[in-house]
Design a protein around this motif. Structure first.
Motif, PDB file in Angstrom:
ATOM      1  N   ALA A   1      16.663  17.704 -55.246  1.00  0.00           N
ATOM      2  CA  ALA A   1      16.099  18.641 -56.471  1.00  0.00           C
ATOM      3  C   ALA A   1      14.724  18.921 -56.402  1.00  0.00           C
ATOM      4  CB  ALA A   1      16.645  17.937 -57.843  1.00  0.00           C
TER       5      ALA A   1
ATOM      6  N   THR B   1      20.285  18.908 -50.268  1.00  0.00           N
ATOM      7  CA  THR B   1      20.622  18.937 -51.942  1.00  0.00           C
ATOM      8  C   THR B   1      19.573  18.419 -52.871  1.00  0.00           C
ATOM      9  OG1 THR B   1      21.975  17.082 -51.672  1.00  0.00           O
ATOM     10  CG2 THR B   1      23.169  19.331 -51.142  1.00  0.00           C
TER      11      THR B   1
ATOM     12  N   LYS C   1      19.608  15.065 -60.045  1.00  0.00           N
ATOM     13  CA  LYS C   1      20.430  16.109 -59.420  1.00  0.00           C
ATOM     14  C   LYS C   1      21.821  15.407 -59.290  1.00  0.00           C
ATOM     15  CE  LYS C   1      21.023  19.666 -56.029  1.00  0.00           C
ATOM     16  NZ  LYS C   1      20.945  20.762 -56.890  1.00  0.00           N
TER      17      LYS C   1
ATOM     18  N   GLU D   1      18.921  17.028 -64.053  1.00  0.00           N
ATOM     19  CA  GLU D   1      17.626  17.406 -63.576  1.00  0.00           C
ATOM     20  C   GLU D   1      16.965  18.323 -64.578  1.00  0.00           C
ATOM     21  OE1 GLU D   1      20.640  20.168 -61.298  1.00  0.00           O
ATOM     22  OE2 GLU D   1      20.528  18.150 -62.118  1.00  0.00           O
ATOM     23  N   ASN D   2      17.604  19.320 -65.359  1.00  0.00           N
ATOM     24  CA  ASN D   2      16.940  20.183 -66.183  1.00  0.00           C
ATOM     25  C   ASN D   2      16.625  19.541 -67.372  1.00  0.00           C
ATOM     26  OD1 ASN D   2      17.257  22.310 -64.266  1.00  0.00           O
ATOM     27  ND2 ASN D   2      19.411  22.552 -64.895  1.00  0.00           N
TER      28      ASN D   2
ATOM     29  N   ARG E   1      16.542  13.368 -56.695  1.00  0.00           N
ATOM     30  CA  ARG E   1      17.725  13.079 -55.969  1.00  0.00           C
ATOM     31  C   ARG E   1      18.717  12.585 -56.762  1.00  0.00           C
ATOM     32  NH1 ARG E   1      15.000  11.835 -51.191  1.00  0.00           N
ATOM     33  NH2 ARG E   1      14.844   9.526 -51.574  1.00  0.00           N
TER      34      ARG E   1
END
Length: 184
Positions: free
Chosen positions: A43, A41, A119, A124-125, A116
């Motif tokens: 990112a 998982t 995320k 993260e964006n 990580r």
């Protein structure tokens, strides 16, 4: 001389924002945390920015409100204020507001811990990487009135010619008040 300033910057930053205690880590294991993020998982790599790109971004003067938060994954106060920013991101969708997190983590963790963490935090964006070792007094003096790089978190806001700086952890009430005053 630059090495002395850089060393002082790193020492002050480390002393200003210590890792959370083991007790806090144990408590956080009961909720979603970085430890619960697996490699599957993790990112994708985050974008990297240069000092010039960062300075250009910080100096943008238009009708958009730019909120820039400088943080590190190991900084307890930084982690505590992230939910306030996430809430504002959701509240202000569709409005001329851009919230950006600038990670000052060491390059060694750019492709592991930082993706990580961002995320797991859901940012993260909205996060970019900046090599904190390149920061010097000229960068701080050219871009900020108060921040000399001595501590994080640090939040810088700009809308047109108006700016606001918050050194240290910002409360949800402070964030709301400052954003509202700049959006008027």
């Amino acid at each position: 001389m630059k090495k002395i300033i850089l060393s002082a910057f790193v020492l002050v930053t480390l002393s200003a924002c210590k890792k959370q205690t083991e007790t806090q880590e144990k408590d956080s294991q009961n909720t979603d945390s970085i430890a619960n993020v697996t490699e599957e998982t993790a990112a994708k790599p985050l974008p990297m920015v240069t000092l010039v790109q960062t300075a250009d971004f910080l100096s943008k003067k238009n009708d958009t409100l730019y909120v820039t938060n400088f943080f590190a994954t190991w900084c307890g106060p930084c982690v505590k204020e992230i939910p306030h920013f996430k809430k504002k991101i959701e509240e202000l969708k569709g409005q001329p507001v851009k919230i950006t997190f600038v990670s000052l983590d060491q390059k060694e963790v750019w492709n592991s811990e930082v993706p990580r963490f961002t995320k797991a935090q859901g940012i993260e964006n909205y996060t970019v990487l900046l090599d904190g070792q390149l920061l010097d007094q000229n960068f701080f003096a050219s871009n900020f009135k108060e921040w000399d790089g001595g501590a994080i978190p640090f939040t810088f806001m700009r809308k047109g010619d108006q700016t606001d700086e918050t050194l240290g952890m910002i409360s949800e009430e402070q964030l709301n008040s400052k954003i509202n005053s700049l959006l008027k």
